[in-house]
Motif scaffolding. Structure first.
Motif, PDB file in Angstrom:
ATOM      1  N   PHE A  78      37.470  39.261  97.617  1.00 34.83           N
ATOM      2  CA  PHE A  78      35.728  39.462  96.837  1.00 34.83           C
ATOM      3  C   PHE A  78      34.935  38.519  96.624  1.00 34.83           C
ATOM      4  N   GLU A  99      41.075  45.650  89.185  1.00 34.48           N
ATOM      5  CA  GLU A  99      39.634  46.412  89.105  1.00 34.48           C
ATOM      6  C   GLU A  99      38.666  45.051  89.146  1.00 34.48           C
ATOM      7  N   GLU A 134      31.295  41.199  94.212  1.00 30.84           N
ATOM      8  CA  GLU A 134      31.121  42.171  95.064  1.00 30.84           C
ATOM      9  C   GLU A 134      32.705  42.173  95.905  1.00 30.84           C
ATOM     10  N   ARG A 135      33.568  44.017  96.123  1.00 32.88           N
ATOM     11  CA  ARG A 135      34.758  44.273  96.301  1.00 32.88           C
ATOM     12  C   ARG A 135      34.147  43.677  98.416  1.00 32.88           C
ATOM     13  N   ALA A 185      42.891  41.679 100.414  1.00 31.66           N
ATOM     14  CA  ALA A 185      41.617  42.393 100.468  1.00 31.66           C
ATOM     15  C   ALA A 185      41.269  40.700  99.441  1.00 31.66           C
ATOM     16  N   GLY A 245      36.093  45.037  89.817  1.00 30.00           N
ATOM     17  CA  GLY A 245      34.677  44.913  90.520  1.00 30.00           C
ATOM     18  C   GLY A 245      34.398  44.986  89.255  1.00 30.00           C
ATOM     19  N   TYR A 301      36.641  44.723 100.072  1.00 25.22           N
ATOM     20  CA  TYR A 301      37.466  45.552 100.352  1.00 25.22           C
ATOM     21  C   TYR A 301      37.444  47.187  99.930  1.00 25.22           C
ATOM     22  N   HIS A 302      38.453  48.570 100.186  1.00 28.41           N
ATOM     23  CA  HIS A 302      37.942  49.361  99.992  1.00 28.41           C
ATOM     24  C   HIS A 302      39.934  49.530  99.527  1.00 28.41           C
ATOM     25  N   GLY A 303      39.662  50.898  98.203  1.00 28.80           N
ATOM     26  CA  GLY A 303      41.059  50.391  97.773  1.00 28.80           C
ATOM     27  C   GLY A 303      41.080  50.190  96.755  1.00 28.80           C
TER      28      GLY A 303
END
Length: 208
Positions: free
Chosen positions: A100, A72, A87-88, A98, A74, A90-92
């Motif tokens: 970040f 996680e 800063e992510r 992915a 974030g 990507y989603h999910g």
């Protein structure tokens, strides 16, 4: 390209950031030539990199807790002091592909002003609960690093053995490999220490 003197100064300015990424007296956790590199789904660190560090620790907490903290991204600033922003991109959930972007401050020194190092990490391989490998550049004023970072997680009696290995390449780090290795080592040791502290704090130091 920075001179050797300026490269050394730039390296000394970032004792915490090269986490994200030994000479005669190598750090205790430095990867030795005889140690097989860590891998994730068959891929490892940069075999041609001169700057390399590897370390490990047993964390007395459930694998699920450790994995959640690490993936996680974030939430990294909440338990990793050197991570200033995250800063992510990507989603999910975190997964291969992915990316970040995160930053960490760099203090001033006689050769370079205070700046912020921006690291863009992209997950290349991952197996849930077992391993993660990401790559990416880290850029700041007068400093560029290309890093490859691998994490392995193995259940053991009393907790989870967490192993990590990272390599760096770039004109500044390649100009002073012993210093760059020491700095990378300090960053990885701090990261692993923070992960251990955060995970064990959630479960009183014992897995469930």
């Amino acid at each position: 390209m920075l001179s050797t003197r300026r490269a050394r100064a730039a390296l000394l300015a970032v004792p915490l950031v090269l986490a994200a990424l030994g000479a005669a007296a190598a750090p205790a956790g430095a990867a030795s030539g005889s140690a097989a590199p860590l891998t994730c789904r068959g891929a490892g660190v940069d075999s041609g990199a001169a700057v390399r560090y590897r370390t490990q620790a047993v964390i007395h907490a459930p694998l699920s807790t450790i994995w959640k903290l690490q993936t996680e991204v974030g939430r990294w600033p909440s338990w990793q002091g050197p991570v200033a922003t995250m800063e992510r991109l990507y989603h999910g959930p975190l997964r291969p592909g992915a990316a970040f972007r995160w930053t960490t401050p760099v203090p001033p020194n006689p050769s370079t002003p205070a700046t912020s190092l921006t690291i863009t990490s992209t997950v290349r391989q991952m197996t849930y609960g077992s391993c993660i490998r990401w790559t990416g550049p880290a850029d700041g004023q007068g400093l560029h690093i290309d890093g490859v970072h691998v994490w392995n997680f193995t259940k053991v009696r009393g907790g989870v053995l967490v192993r990590t290995e990272e390599t760096h390449t770039g004109p500044q780090v390649d100009a002073n490999v012993p210093a760059a290795t020491r700095i990378l080592g300090a960053g990885l040791e701090g990261w692993l220490r923070d992960l251990k502290t955060a995970a064990e704090a959630q479960h009183g130091g014992s897995p469930r």
